[in-house]
Write a protein that holds these residues in place. Structure first.
Motif, PDB file in Angstrom:
ATOM      1  N   GLY A  87       1.853  -0.204   4.707  1.00  0.00           N
ATOM      2  CA  GLY A  87       2.054  -0.502   3.021  1.00  0.00           C
ATOM      3  C   GLY A  87       1.940   0.931   2.317  1.00  0.00           C
ATOM      4  O   GLY A  87       2.799   1.226   1.394  1.00  0.00           O
ATOM      5  N   THR A 105      10.109   1.249  -1.091  1.00  0.00           N
ATOM      6  CA  THR A 105      10.610   0.278  -1.810  1.00  0.00           C
ATOM      7  C   THR A 105      10.396  -0.001  -3.127  1.00  0.00           C
ATOM      8  O   THR A 105      11.098  -0.269  -4.201  1.00  0.00           O
ATOM      9  CB  THR A 105      10.175  -1.211  -1.354  1.00  0.00           C
ATOM     10  OG1 THR A 105       8.604  -1.048  -1.607  1.00  0.00           O
ATOM     11  CG2 THR A 105      10.057  -1.583   0.054  1.00  0.00           C
ATOM     12  N   LEU A 149      13.071  -5.014   6.966  1.00  0.00           N
ATOM     13  CA  LEU A 149      13.693  -5.177   5.553  1.00  0.00           C
ATOM     14  C   LEU A 149      13.747  -4.082   4.635  1.00  0.00           C
ATOM     15  O   LEU A 149      14.686  -3.624   3.817  1.00  0.00           O
ATOM     16  CB  LEU A 149      12.606  -6.029   4.447  1.00  0.00           C
ATOM     17  CG  LEU A 149      13.007  -6.657   3.200  1.00  0.00           C
ATOM     18  CD1 LEU A 149      14.235  -7.234   3.387  1.00  0.00           C
ATOM     19  CD2 LEU A 149      11.769  -7.174   2.653  1.00  0.00           C
ATOM     20  N   TYR A 200       8.274  -9.326  -5.603  1.00  0.00           N
ATOM     21  CA  TYR A 200       7.274  -8.990  -4.688  1.00  0.00           C
ATOM     22  C   TYR A 200       6.087  -8.796  -5.145  1.00  0.00           C
ATOM     23  O   TYR A 200       5.035  -9.478  -4.732  1.00  0.00           O
ATOM     24  CB  TYR A 200       7.746  -7.675  -3.598  1.00  0.00           C
ATOM     25  CG  TYR A 200       6.743  -6.938  -3.490  1.00  0.00           C
ATOM     26  CD1 TYR A 200       5.812  -7.295  -2.222  1.00  0.00           C
ATOM     27  CD2 TYR A 200       6.350  -5.645  -4.219  1.00  0.00           C
ATOM     28  CE1 TYR A 200       4.791  -6.374  -1.876  1.00  0.00           C
ATOM     29  CE2 TYR A 200       5.253  -5.152  -3.746  1.00  0.00           C
ATOM     30  CZ  TYR A 200       4.417  -5.359  -2.711  1.00  0.00           C
ATOM     31  OH  TYR A 200       3.437  -4.648  -2.419  1.00  0.00           O
ATOM     32  N   LEU A 242       8.809  -6.912   7.908  1.00  0.00           N
ATOM     33  CA  LEU A 242       8.938  -5.945   6.673  1.00  0.00           C
ATOM     34  C   LEU A 242       9.728  -4.552   7.030  1.00  0.00           C
ATOM     35  O   LEU A 242      10.362  -3.881   6.240  1.00  0.00           O
ATOM     36  CB  LEU A 242       7.484  -5.622   6.300  1.00  0.00           C
ATOM     37  CG  LEU A 242       7.036  -7.031   5.327  1.00  0.00           C
ATOM     38  CD1 LEU A 242       5.685  -6.837   4.833  1.00  0.00           C
ATOM     39  CD2 LEU A 242       7.946  -7.667   4.531  1.00  0.00           C
ATOM     40  N   ILE A 284       5.289 -10.216   9.882  1.00  0.00           N
ATOM     41  CA  ILE A 284       5.164  -8.824   8.896  1.00  0.00           C
ATOM     42  C   ILE A 284       5.340  -7.708   9.400  1.00  0.00           C
ATOM     43  O   ILE A 284       5.803  -6.564   8.968  1.00  0.00           O
ATOM     44  CB  ILE A 284       3.673  -9.029   8.073  1.00  0.00           C
ATOM     45  CG1 ILE A 284       3.557 -10.243   7.306  1.00  0.00           C
ATOM     46  CG2 ILE A 284       3.584  -7.673   7.241  1.00  0.00           C
ATOM     47  CD1 ILE A 284       2.340 -10.431   6.564  1.00  0.00           C
ATOM     48  N   TRP A 317       6.113   1.121   2.725  1.00  0.00           N
ATOM     49  CA  TRP A 317       6.405   0.272   1.774  1.00  0.00           C
ATOM     50  C   TRP A 317       6.447   0.726   0.344  1.00  0.00           C
ATOM     51  O   TRP A 317       7.401   0.736  -0.343  1.00  0.00           O
ATOM     52  CB  TRP A 317       5.583  -0.931   2.087  1.00  0.00           C
ATOM     53  CG  TRP A 317       5.702  -2.213   0.976  1.00  0.00           C
ATOM     54  CD1 TRP A 317       5.378  -2.669  -0.287  1.00  0.00           C
ATOM     55  CD2 TRP A 317       6.776  -3.232   1.087  1.00  0.00           C
ATOM     56  NE1 TRP A 317       6.113  -3.614  -0.729  1.00  0.00           N
ATOM     57  CE2 TRP A 317       6.699  -4.000   0.078  1.00  0.00           C
ATOM     58  CE3 TRP A 317       7.684  -3.569   2.266  1.00  0.00           C
ATOM     59  CZ2 TRP A 317       7.946  -5.073   0.254  1.00  0.00           C
ATOM     60  CZ3 TRP A 317       8.832  -4.482   2.326  1.00  0.00           C
ATOM     61  CH2 TRP A 317       8.787  -5.148   1.033  1.00  0.00           C
TER      62      TRP A 317
END
Ligand code: NDP
Length: 445
Positions: free
Chosen positions: A289, A297, A31, A405, A28, A24, A293
């Motif tokens: 996060g 995202t 990603l 997700y 991530l 992770i 993230w």
């Protein structure tokens, strides 16, 4: 109280332990960079056919290019100004003070709740900038749009830096004694394993603070959520200035997500009792996060719709249908959360709602929204997610990444919560599960 009792050793590791944490921590971020590479002005993924050469062509090839890619001076200055500017602003803006949940040493932390004023001032500054601008041109939004990839990299590196900082400071003894008279920091029940790497990832210290500034609450609500909103706005800004129009699909995504963001920032009090604040430490997982993230995202739909080859007009019927879906999801999400919160605060005592009285004194509601499934709030939240993806049409699965997700995150969260509640409530949880058998989606799961 001995140190071992205050901070018991973590025995169970989540996310498949160290290998999962490793995957992770590096997978991530890669990603997120990949997503930035497949929805930009030079290349936009269409359907499912990925043109790898066009993706690779955007990546730095030489050491000098790598340095320029990762350490762009202007992007770093912009991001650091953004993060620390908001942090300073957070300190200045007044708010009401609330106590958090009781910690292992018997104390409760004081939290300043200033979301409403914070957002109001932020909005006033933004609108004032727009008002005095020339034809609504804001250089900061233009910069944000044009430097999306470099800013993504900067935010990722910053997330590594901040989580390493809080990990190191978690070993420094407190300056004033805690509730049991020692100078030991309170650690997360998940972040005190034998693995340094895992603890760094999951978060070692429960509530890292600098003075009264609570780093976890700040990151959870302000820099990431507001950046997400600004990235969305930068997409509208770019479409308007480059192409002289704004599509209804892009406006719809902006409006729906801005309302959700506003609700999130204003719901500070609710966050104080959420798993993230109560049990999770602040490590790379939450830091990345919150800061990276979420903004990069969750804004995929806007980025995609802002590109000329993806311009999409919904028209009034599809817009209305998506709006209704959003309202339905938002209603379930809010109403179920409010019902549980009011019930737990004793506000619904005369309402005859059915509940299970547990041995510890806590009551488990099994009526109203909480009789339909064990997490109707998750279901409502997921429906809201669909209303953000549908405005992109059906050109590519990429713009549906969020619902895929988020669905997995909610199932994982439900499993974690079930484990916690089984342990906490034992036979009463079994009784509750018999009465409310569905976990998230009534009659399906
Ligand atoms: P919940 O609000 O469902 O809270 C679960 C906790 O509530 C349990 O641990 C238990 O705590 C208590 N509880 C469980 N069942 C009952 C019941 N029947 N009656 C009374 N109390 C009960 O979960 P979360 O905190 O995970 O989520 C809160 C909201 O945040 C959700 O709407 C979720 O969708 C949203 N969310 C959004 C995210 C995003 O990225 N957009 C990420 C994560 C969450 P106790 O120990 O007190 O009994």
């Amino acid at each position: 109280m001995s140190e071992a009792v205050l901070n018991p050793k973590t025995v169970h590791k989540e996310f498949f332990g160290v290998p999962g944490a490793f995957g992770i921590s590096f997978g991530l971020p890669a990603l997120v960079i990949f997503f930035a590479l497949i929805a930009n002005e030079t290349y936009s993924l269409q359907g499912v056919r990925l043109e790898l050469d066009k993706v690779a062509a955007q990546l730095p090839q030489t050491w000098d290019q790598i340095q320029a890619f990762c350490f762009d001076h202007t992007c770093w200055t912009a991001y650091l100004t953004w993060f620390f500017g908001l942090a300073a602003f957070d300190q200045i803006v007044p708010g009401k003070h609330l106590k958090g949940v009781k910690l292992a040493d018997g104390t409760q932390l004081d939290y300043k709740i200033n979301g409403l004023l914070f957002v109001s001032v932020f909005l006033v500054v933004f609108l004032a900038r727009l008002y005095q601008s020339d034809n609504y041109y804001l250089p900061e939004l233009d910069f944000l749009y044009k430097n999306h990839l470099k800013l993504t990299v900067v935010t990722i590196l910053f997330s590594y830096g901040l989580s390493t900082f809080v990990f190191i400071t978690s070993y420094i003894p407190l300056r004033t004694p805690n509730g049991v008279g020692s100078k030991e920091r309170i650690l997360s029940i998940n972040g005190n394993s034998e693995s340094y790497f895992y603890n760094w990832f999951i978060g070692r210290e429960l509530n890292p603070r600098i003075g009264s500034w609570d780093i976890k609450l700040f990151c959870e609500l302000k820099p990431g959520l507001l950046l997400w909103c600004l990235i969305n706005l930068s997409c509208i800004h770019n479409q308007y200035h480059e192409f002289g129009k704004v599509t209804d699909s892009l406006i719809l995504v902006n409006v729906l997500q801005s309302l959700y963001i506003l609700d999130g920032v204003l719901n500070e009090e609710g966050v104080l009792t959420m798993m993230d604040v109560v049990t999770d430490g602040f490590g790379f997982m939450l830091c990345f996060g919150d800061l990276t993230w979420v903004p990069y995202t969750y804004s995929i739909q806007s980025r995609f719709l802002s590109l000329p080859q993806n311009f999409y007009e919904l028209g009034p019927y599809k817009t209305t249908a998506i709006l209704l879906l959003n309202l339905l999801g938002f209603y379930i999400f809010k109403a179920s959360n409010i019902q549980k919160s009011d019930f737990r605060r004793g506000k619904l005592e005369n309402s005859n709602l059915q509940y299970i009285q547990t041995k510890s004194g806590t009551k488990l509601l099994c009526d109203g929204w909480w009789s339909k499934s064990q997490h109707m709030n998750y279901f409502g939240d997921w429906i809201v997610g669909w209303s953000w993806c549908l405005p992109t049409g059906f050109q590519t699965l990429f713009t549906y990444f969020y619902v895929i997700y988020f669905g997995s995150l909610l199932v994982h969260r439900q499993i974690r919560d079930e484990t916690k509640c089984k342990e906490k409530y034992g036979e009463y949880w079994v009784k509750y599960q018999k009465q409310v058998p569905y976990k998230i989606i009534p009659y399906i799961y």
